[in-house]
Design a protein around this motif. Structure first.
Motif, PDB file in Angstrom:
ATOM      1  N   ILE A 158      36.738 -62.844 -33.740  1.00 24.45           N
ATOM      2  CA  ILE A 158      36.345 -64.165 -34.233  1.00 24.45           C
ATOM      3  C   ILE A 158      34.935 -64.112 -34.808  1.00 24.45           C
ATOM      4  N   LYS A 159      34.042 -63.364 -34.169  1.00 20.54           N
ATOM      5  CA  LYS A 159      32.675 -63.238 -34.676  1.00 20.54           C
ATOM      6  C   LYS A 159      32.666 -62.557 -36.038  1.00 20.54           C
ATOM      7  N   GLU A 160      33.507 -61.531 -36.210  1.00 20.95           N
ATOM      8  CA  GLU A 160      33.636 -60.869 -37.515  1.00 20.95           C
ATOM      9  C   GLU A 160      34.109 -61.866 -38.565  1.00 20.95           C
ATOM     10  N   MET A 161      35.080 -62.698 -38.199  1.00 23.54           N
ATOM     11  CA  MET A 161      35.613 -63.690 -39.133  1.00 23.54           C
ATOM     12  C   MET A 161      34.532 -64.695 -39.519  1.00 23.54           C
ATOM     13  N   VAL A 162      33.768 -65.154 -38.535  1.00 24.28           N
ATOM     14  CA  VAL A 162      32.698 -66.120 -38.816  1.00 24.28           C
ATOM     15  C   VAL A 162      31.645 -65.493 -39.739  1.00 24.28           C
ATOM     16  N   ASN A 163      31.270 -64.261 -39.460  1.00 23.35           N
ATOM     17  CA  ASN A 163      30.234 -63.596 -40.256  1.00 23.35           C
ATOM     18  C   ASN A 163      30.650 -63.388 -41.707  1.00 23.35           C
ATOM     19  N   SER A 164      31.953 -63.277 -41.946  1.00 22.03           N
ATOM     20  CA  SER A 164      32.439 -63.068 -43.313  1.00 22.03           C
ATOM     21  C   SER A 164      32.806 -64.373 -44.016  1.00 22.03           C
ATOM     22  N   SER A 165      32.765 -65.483 -43.279  1.00 18.70           N
ATOM     23  CA  SER A 165      33.206 -66.762 -43.828  1.00 18.70           C
ATOM     24  C   SER A 165      32.180 -67.352 -44.795  1.00 18.70           C
ATOM     25  N   THR A 166      32.659 -67.838 -45.931  1.00 21.66           N
ATOM     26  CA  THR A 166      31.789 -68.461 -46.928  1.00 21.66           C
ATOM     27  C   THR A 166      32.279 -69.845 -47.345  1.00 21.66           C
ATOM     28  N   ASP A 167      33.513 -70.189 -46.954  1.00 19.03           N
ATOM     29  CA  ASP A 167      34.094 -71.456 -47.425  1.00 19.03           C
ATOM     30  C   ASP A 167      34.528 -72.322 -46.240  1.00 19.03           C
ATOM     31  N   ASP A 168      35.772 -72.196 -45.820  1.00 21.35           N
ATOM     32  CA  ASP A 168      36.311 -73.034 -44.747  1.00 21.35           C
ATOM     33  C   ASP A 168      36.661 -72.200 -43.534  1.00 21.35           C
ATOM     34  N   PHE A 169      36.280 -72.688 -42.378  1.00 24.46           N
ATOM     35  CA  PHE A 169      36.659 -72.059 -41.113  1.00 24.46           C
ATOM     36  C   PHE A 169      37.440 -73.095 -40.327  1.00 24.46           C
ATOM     37  N   ARG A 170      38.751 -72.877 -40.200  1.00 29.60           N
ATOM     38  CA  ARG A 170      39.638 -73.892 -39.642  1.00 29.60           C
ATOM     39  C   ARG A 170      40.206 -73.449 -38.303  1.00 29.60           C
ATOM     40  N   ILE A 171      40.092 -74.327 -37.312  1.00 28.02           N
ATOM     41  CA  ILE A 171      40.546 -74.029 -35.954  1.00 28.02           C
ATOM     42  C   ILE A 171      41.533 -75.101 -35.507  1.00 28.02           C
ATOM     43  N   TYR A 172      42.676 -74.657 -34.998  1.00 26.76           N
ATOM     44  CA  TYR A 172      43.698 -75.548 -34.440  1.00 26.76           C
ATOM     45  C   TYR A 172      43.933 -75.110 -32.996  1.00 26.76           C
ATOM     46  N   GLY A 173      43.775 -76.040 -32.046  1.00 28.12           N
ATOM     47  CA  GLY A 173      44.008 -75.665 -30.655  1.00 28.12           C
ATOM     48  C   GLY A 173      43.893 -76.832 -29.702  1.00 28.12           C
ATOM     49  N   PHE A 187      30.972 -71.755 -31.814  1.00 29.04           N
ATOM     50  CA  PHE A 187      30.478 -72.863 -32.629  1.00 29.04           C
ATOM     51  C   PHE A 187      29.021 -72.658 -33.032  1.00 29.04           C
ATOM     52  N   ASP A 188      28.256 -71.977 -32.200  1.00 27.90           N
ATOM     53  CA  ASP A 188      26.876 -71.648 -32.572  1.00 27.90           C
ATOM     54  C   ASP A 188      26.866 -70.687 -33.758  1.00 27.90           C
ATOM     55  N   TRP A 189      27.775 -69.724 -33.742  1.00 29.82           N
ATOM     56  CA  TRP A 189      27.863 -68.779 -34.864  1.00 29.82           C
ATOM     57  C   TRP A 189      28.235 -69.510 -36.155  1.00 29.82           C
ATOM     58  N   ILE A 190      29.174 -70.452 -36.036  1.00 32.00           N
ATOM     59  CA  ILE A 190      29.624 -71.177 -37.225  1.00 32.00           C
ATOM     60  C   ILE A 190      28.485 -72.017 -37.799  1.00 32.00           C
ATOM     61  N   CYS A 191      27.684 -72.628 -36.920  1.00 31.90           N
ATOM     62  CA  CYS A 191      26.551 -73.443 -37.381  1.00 31.90           C
ATOM     63  C   CYS A 191      25.547 -72.613 -38.182  1.00 31.90           C
ATOM     64  N   GLU A 192      25.447 -71.339 -37.857  1.00 36.57           N
ATOM     65  CA  GLU A 192      24.512 -70.458 -38.549  1.00 36.57           C
ATOM     66  C   GLU A 192      25.103 -69.843 -39.814  1.00 36.57           C
ATOM     67  N   SER A 193      26.382 -70.120 -40.082  1.00 40.96           N
ATOM     68  CA  SER A 193      27.046 -69.575 -41.266  1.00 40.96           C
ATOM     69  C   SER A 193      27.198 -70.671 -42.326  1.00 40.96           C
ATOM     70  N   PRO A 194      27.501 -70.294 -43.571  1.00 46.41           N
ATOM     71  CA  PRO A 194      27.702 -71.304 -44.623  1.00 46.41           C
ATOM     72  C   PRO A 194      29.073 -71.975 -44.570  1.00 46.41           C
ATOM     73  N   ALA A 195      29.896 -71.584 -43.625  1.00 46.88           N
ATOM     74  CA  ALA A 195      31.268 -72.089 -43.562  1.00 46.88           C
ATOM     75  C   ALA A 195      31.325 -73.569 -43.204  1.00 46.88           C
ATOM     76  N   ASN A 196      32.320 -74.236 -43.752  1.00 46.54           N
ATOM     77  CA  ASN A 196      32.599 -75.634 -43.432  1.00 46.54           C
ATOM     78  C   ASN A 196      33.632 -75.675 -42.310  1.00 46.54           C
ATOM     79  N   LEU A 197      33.228 -76.133 -41.135  1.00 47.02           N
ATOM     80  CA  LEU A 197      34.112 -76.152 -39.974  1.00 47.02           C
ATOM     81  C   LEU A 197      35.040 -77.355 -40.008  1.00 47.02           C
ATOM     82  N   GLN A 198      36.338 -77.099 -39.744  1.00 48.37           N
ATOM     83  CA  GLN A 198      37.329 -78.151 -39.551  1.00 48.37           C
ATOM     84  C   GLN A 198      38.135 -77.792 -38.306  1.00 48.37           C
ATOM     85  N   MET A 199      38.345 -78.788 -37.435  1.00 49.85           N
ATOM     86  CA  MET A 199      39.077 -78.539 -36.198  1.00 49.85           C
ATOM     87  C   MET A 199      40.140 -79.600 -35.975  1.00 49.85           C
ATOM     88  N   ILE A 200      41.282 -79.146 -35.485  1.00 56.90           N
ATOM     89  CA  ILE A 200      42.345 -80.051 -35.063  1.00 56.90           C
ATOM     90  C   ILE A 200      42.584 -79.820 -33.586  1.00 56.90           C
TER      91      ILE A 200
END
Length: 282
Positions: A158-173, A187-200
């Motif tokens: 997941i950390k690898e995915m966050v580090n490579s994310s540039t657009d949307d990071f979507r979580i369903y759970g 979520f701390d990693w996502i805040c430090e990335s340019p990704a736009n977080l969306q969660m369901i």
């Protein structure tokens, strides 16, 4: 206490008064296995911890183990620093207090990790000295998949995915899934990335505090009658699907990662459909 009574702590039936102790001991045994002990080592340690100092012969009889194997087990536990031998004849073996034993195991594991970490630079340097012999071709990029077993490997992916994310990071759970990600600092990693977080979140009955602290536009809820699933889609290029998530009866998580275009598109479409049907938390 005779030998039969000692055995019953591990092997009693569900209709006995000792059964509740057996269930707790099984949990303790599984936790000790997670710390690196074998099942037999864990049983010997538990036995000594609850029945006091015993000889190898007494341990073998109580746990129905071969005597030669029992000597090997107590010696290995001594080497781990979990059991001490008393200067008596025959030799008596005593287990450490549980808190001291866990502290010892944690320190040993940390020392092992430190040794491996110190080798990282030298191994990378040696690896880079060897040329790359693969022949490049014009073939299309092959799709990949990876099976991940356990919280550690999954969190690293997941950390690898966050580090490579540039657009949307979507979580369903479920709430439990998101809570596990929250405690893993995802979520701390996502805040430090340019990704736009969306969660369901599905299902959602009560909103936990950590979700209420997030921007409402990033989260939507699905009614509680939905089936439980958990997956992550990153930039429409890779997907992580939990086959055993936080709602599974077993504690050990299991996930499947892939960059298959077909699978990513399918899971992303599922997320978007769920997002459109979802409701704002507040």
């Amino acid at each position: 206490m005779n030998i039969d009574e000692q055995i019953s702590l591990f092997d009693n039936n569900s209709d006995t008064a000792m059964y509740k102790h057996k269930l707790i001991l099984e949990k303790i045994q599984n936790e000790l296995i997670n710390f690196g002990l074998t099942k037999s080592q864990a049983r010997v340690f538990i036995y000594l911890g609850k029945y006091g100092s015993k000889t190898a012969s007494a341990i073998a009889k109580a746990l129905q183990l071969p005597r030669t194997e029992t000597y090997h087990l107590v010696n290995s536990l001594q080497n781990m620093g979990l059991v001490v031998a008393e200067l008596s004849h025959p030799t008596q073996y005593t287990a450490m207090e549980m808190n001291n034993a866990i502290s010892t195991l944690v320190k040993q594991e940390q020392e092992r990790i430190d040794v491996l970490a110190n080798k990282e630079a030298s191994l990378s340097e040696m690896w880079n000295e060897i040329p790359f012999f693969a022949v490049e071709t014009d073939e299309s990029k092959s799709e990949k998949m990876q099976l991940l077993h356990g919280a550690g490997p999954i969190t690293n992916k997941i950390k690898e995915m966050v580090n490579s994310s540039t657009d949307d990071f979507r979580i369903y759970g479920s709430v439990s899934d998101l809570l596990r990600l929250y405690h893993s600092d995802v979520f701390d990693w996502i805040c430090e990335s340019p990704a736009n977080l969306q969660m369901i979140v599905s299902p959602l009955i009560n909103t936990p505090e950590f979700l209420s602290e997030m921007h409402s536009g990033k989260i939507r809820a699905i009614p509680s009658n939905s089936d439980n699933k958990c997956f992550i889609v990153n930039d429409r290029k890779e997907v992580l699907i939990f086959m055993r998530n936080a709602t599974h009866p077993t504690r050990q998580v299991f996930a499947w990662w892939s960059d298959s275009e077909t699978l990513v598109d399918m899971m992303n479409s599922l997320f978007e459909l769920s997002w459109d049907k979802g409701e704002s938390l507040y």
